[in-house]
Design an enzyme around this catalytic site. Structure first.
Site, PDB file in Angstrom:
ATOM      1  N   HIS A  66     -44.131  57.400 -35.051  1.00 44.26           N
ATOM      2  CA  HIS A  66     -44.094  56.007 -34.183  1.00 44.26           C
ATOM      3  C   HIS A  66     -42.971  55.934 -33.628  1.00 44.26           C
ATOM      4  O   HIS A  66     -41.944  56.383 -33.562  1.00 44.26           O
ATOM      5  CB  HIS A  66     -44.571  55.031 -35.156  1.00 44.26           C
ATOM      6  CG  HIS A  66     -43.518  54.666 -36.125  1.00 44.26           C
ATOM      7  ND1 HIS A  66     -43.409  55.456 -37.421  1.00 44.26           N
ATOM      8  CD2 HIS A  66     -42.518  53.831 -36.236  1.00 44.26           C
ATOM      9  CE1 HIS A  66     -42.530  54.750 -38.169  1.00 44.26           C
ATOM     10  NE2 HIS A  66     -41.897  53.874 -37.504  1.00 44.26           N
ATOM     11  N   CYS A 195     -37.566  47.758 -40.874  1.00 48.24           N
ATOM     12  CA  CYS A 195     -37.299  49.082 -40.283  1.00 48.24           C
ATOM     13  C   CYS A 195     -36.622  49.015 -39.038  1.00 48.24           C
ATOM     14  O   CYS A 195     -36.988  48.011 -38.169  1.00 48.24           O
ATOM     15  CB  CYS A 195     -38.730  50.048 -40.493  1.00 48.24           C
ATOM     16  SG  CYS A 195     -39.640  49.611 -39.452  1.00 48.24           S
TER      17      CYS A 195
END
Length: 687
Positions: A66, A195
């Site tokens: 991603h 993250c």
């Protein structure tokens, strides 16, 4: 709103080789073939860059490459069932389910919220099992759309088993809803997950922790600091929690809210792999806090958040302290390097140090006369050049002092969009001679301008340009215009008046300043008042460290000496009257010797937390005595940190030692006196 996934973005039985990079390229090609990529090569490059930071393979044979990218203009999800499976770095082997999640760089709040639902679903075995058993691309789209709450785009009705599987996959979501208040009697924990991209792992880690907490019978509240925004945990929730879990690969926003809490800390992938162990570890720490690492900070920082929404004063303090905390490394490195430069090269190195460092090398050194230095250590050309080199490096580091202060003040207000205009305003403060005052004002202006621009509603095609072009350009123009045209001369005049005021300090006025600085350094031992006094000294040092005599150097000496007193005084008190202290306090006293000698005031915190009324007033008195004596004896210091280990940077070493010893003796004597009185009262009460 554009559909996140369509049948054109799904592949079943994909045979794309055995390398994850080939799979990412193939998934990017699927996105491009579906007409969803504005720049396929950029999408691939950004996905590879994210993959290089940490593997995206997950337990359960899943891979989620991603990225945030300018290669797509709308959030897009491509899915493939891989045959054969491909290794994406998961501990349990290769992945047979691969999702490419591509989010536009500008970000769309609605779609990012949908992506968080998908990330949470991926840790639910019922959902992934349903994807493996799906017989058509329409069924896959229907399963995913059902899970994320979107109507399936043009997909035919799934088989009866599909909605049931999706519902089963969604069932744990109810358990992941906000837990009941802590009155349930269950153990209570809090957690933060984050993250780098804030798209996938942030929310998968939260889901995994919530599921593990439910299995353990624990009440858990999770704050996800991701791209879809973040709802901060309530101060009451934090205060009731026995421990905090940080599952992050980036910094925790407003970390000081958790100050003093027992802490379990890891990268964001650990809870996805082993959430049960993290919950168990947090429960052990909650049951026995003495054995646990704790979140750094002081009780005053926790109390600042206790009222829910921060007051203006608390917000201003947080913003300023953020700038100061990021500035300190530049100050410490630059100040120590400059001090070492003086040690090796002599004080006349200020006039020509940079030229000497650049025009010569260690391997081709002329004599001292040619170098233009006369007071080098041991009259050595080698030490003369070493001093010039260290001085040059230190001066360069100090050049970032005000830009770093300004840049990270803007960052505290507007997050990343504020950094670039904030640094520019710090440089502008130097141009208009407004010093650290200009840096503070410029940082606030840049942050406010950047924050305002980030809230503009702009077309989809423009969102990718906002963080890299529009925000830095316009925020710099707006804040720069105000700084130069409107505030330039007033700020320069104010800075000149402050400098003249310091230069005029003599006798009693200098001693009063030393007393005030000493009281501030000891009052909260690393808290806001302590940091304010330290920032005042270090920012002044930035303008005067290369001078041979300046009042700012005396302020720096008073601040460091006053900050050394509390831990040293308490260490001495535990030796003089050990019976007045508990066994843990006596052990802390041994460590406080080294901490005090190194100028780490926080070494006194355990003593103050245990008995504030009989510890804080005495150490404030001792630090005030030291600050007054330091200013009165004219001690000066060119290093911003280091304690007794930077005596080479001290002018007036005898005065330095006299001031330190006097303050330590006063503080230790008062601590012993107050604690002895308390002990005598207790003894009488038991007769």
């Amino acid at each position: 709103m554009t559909d996140l996934i369509t049948t054109d973005l799904v592949r079943l039985g994909a045979a794309w080789g055995s390398d994850k990079h080939d799979v990412i390229r193939a998934l990017a090609a699927v996105v491009d073939d579906a007409g969803r990529a504005s720049d396929k090569d950029q999408l691939i490059e950004d996905a590879f860059a994210r993959e290089s930071t940490s593997a995206t393979g997950l337990p359960g044979a899943i891979a989620i490459p991603h990225c945030r990218t300018t290669g797509v203009e709308v959030p897009t999800l491509a899915f493939a069932r891989l045959d054969p499976p491909v290794d994406f770095g998961a501990k349990d082997g290769p992945a047979d389910l691969a999702f490419l999640i591509a989010a536009p760089a500008g970000g769309d709040a609605d779609h990012l919220t949908i992506l968080t639902k998908l990330a949470r679903a991926l840790v639910k075995p019922a959902f992934t099992d349903a994807l493996r058993s799906a017989e058509s691309v329409e069924e896959v789209v229907d399963l995913i759309s059902h899970e994320i709450g979107e109507p399936a785009p043009g997909a035919k009705a799934a088989s009866p088993a599909a909605p049931a599987a999706a519902a089963a996959a969604a069932a744990p979501a109810a358990a992941a809803a906000p837990a009941a208040p802590a009155t349930t009697g269950k153990p209570s924990l809090v957690a933060v997950t984050a993250c780098p991209t804030g798209i996938a792992h942030t929310y998968m880690a939260a889901e995994a922790l919530e599921a593990a907490a439910e299995r353990a019978g624990v009440e858990l509240h999770v704050e996800t600091q991701g791209s879809a925004g973040s709802t901060p945990l309530a101060p009451e929730t934090i205060s009731q929690a026995g421990a905090v879990i940080f599952a992050v690969d980036v910094g925790v926003r407003d970390r000081s809210r958790f100050a003093g809490k027992p802490m379990v800390s890891s990268g964001v992938k650990r809870p996805i792999d082993d959430a049960d162990a993290m919950i168990a570890e947090a429960l052990r720490y909650a049951a026995d806090p003495s054995s646990a690492p704790r979140v750094e900070g002081t009780a005053s920082e926790v109390n600042a958040h206790a009222g829910g929404k921060q007051s203006f004063g608390a917000t201003a303090r947080r913003v300023l302290m953020t700038g100061v905390s990021y500035m300190i490394p530049f100050v410490a490195a630059g100040g120590l390097l400059i001090a070492l430069g003086f040690l090796f090269g002599g004080y006349d190195i200020t006039t020509d140090g940079q030229r000497i460092a650049v025009e010569n090398t260690f391997f081709n050194l002329p004599d001292l006369d040619e170098l233009g230095l006369e007071n080098a250590l041991l009259d050595s050309p080698f030490f003369a050049y070493l001093g010039a080199l260290l001085f040059t490096l230190g001066a360069a580091a100090f050049g970032f002092l005000v830009p770093a202060l300004s840049g990270y003040i803007a960052y505290a207000i507007a997050d990343r969009p504020g950094i670039a205009p904030g640094f520019v305003m710090g440089a502008v403060a130097g141009v208009i001679n407004s010093g650290f005052l200009g840096g503070i004002v410029g940082g606030v202006l840049a942050g406010m301008a950047a924050l305002w621009i980030t809230r503009w509603k702009v077309p989809t095609w423009m969102r990718g340009l906002m963080p890299v072009l529009v925000i830095p350009l316009l925020a710099t123009l707006i804040s720069g215009f105000i700084m130069v045209v409107v505030l330039g001369k007033p700020l320069a005049a104010l800075m000149e008046a402050l400098s003249d005021g310091l230069n005029s300090l003599q006798g009693g006025s200098a001693i009063v300043l030393g007393v005030i600085l000493g009281l501030m350094m000891a009052f909260d031992m690393g808290g806001p008042l302590n940091k304010t006094a330290y920032a005042f000294a270090t920012t002044g040092l930035g303008a005067a460290a290369t001078a041979t005599d300046a009042p700012e150097l005396k302020v720096m000496a008073a601040v460091m000496l006053a900050g050394m007193v509390p831990p040293l005084a308490l260490a001495l008190a535990t030796v003089v009257r050990p019976g007045l202290f508990t066994v843990p306090e006596r052990e802390n006293g041994k460590a406080a010797w080294a901490m005090g000698a190194s100028f780490i005031t926080e070494g006194a915190i355990p003593f103050a937390a245990a008995d504030p009324l009989r510890v804080i007033p005495p150490i404030m008195a001792g630090s005030a005595v030291t600050g007054a004596l330091s200013m009165g004896l004219g001690v000066s210091l060119r290093a911003p940190h280091g304690g007794i280990f930077v005596l080479f940077a001290v002018d007036g070493v005898l005065g330095f030692l006299i001031a330190l010893v006097a303050g330590v003796l006063v503080a230790a004597a008062l601590v012993v006196l107050l604690k002895s009185t308390n002990k005598a009262d207790t003894d009488l009460a038991t007769v």
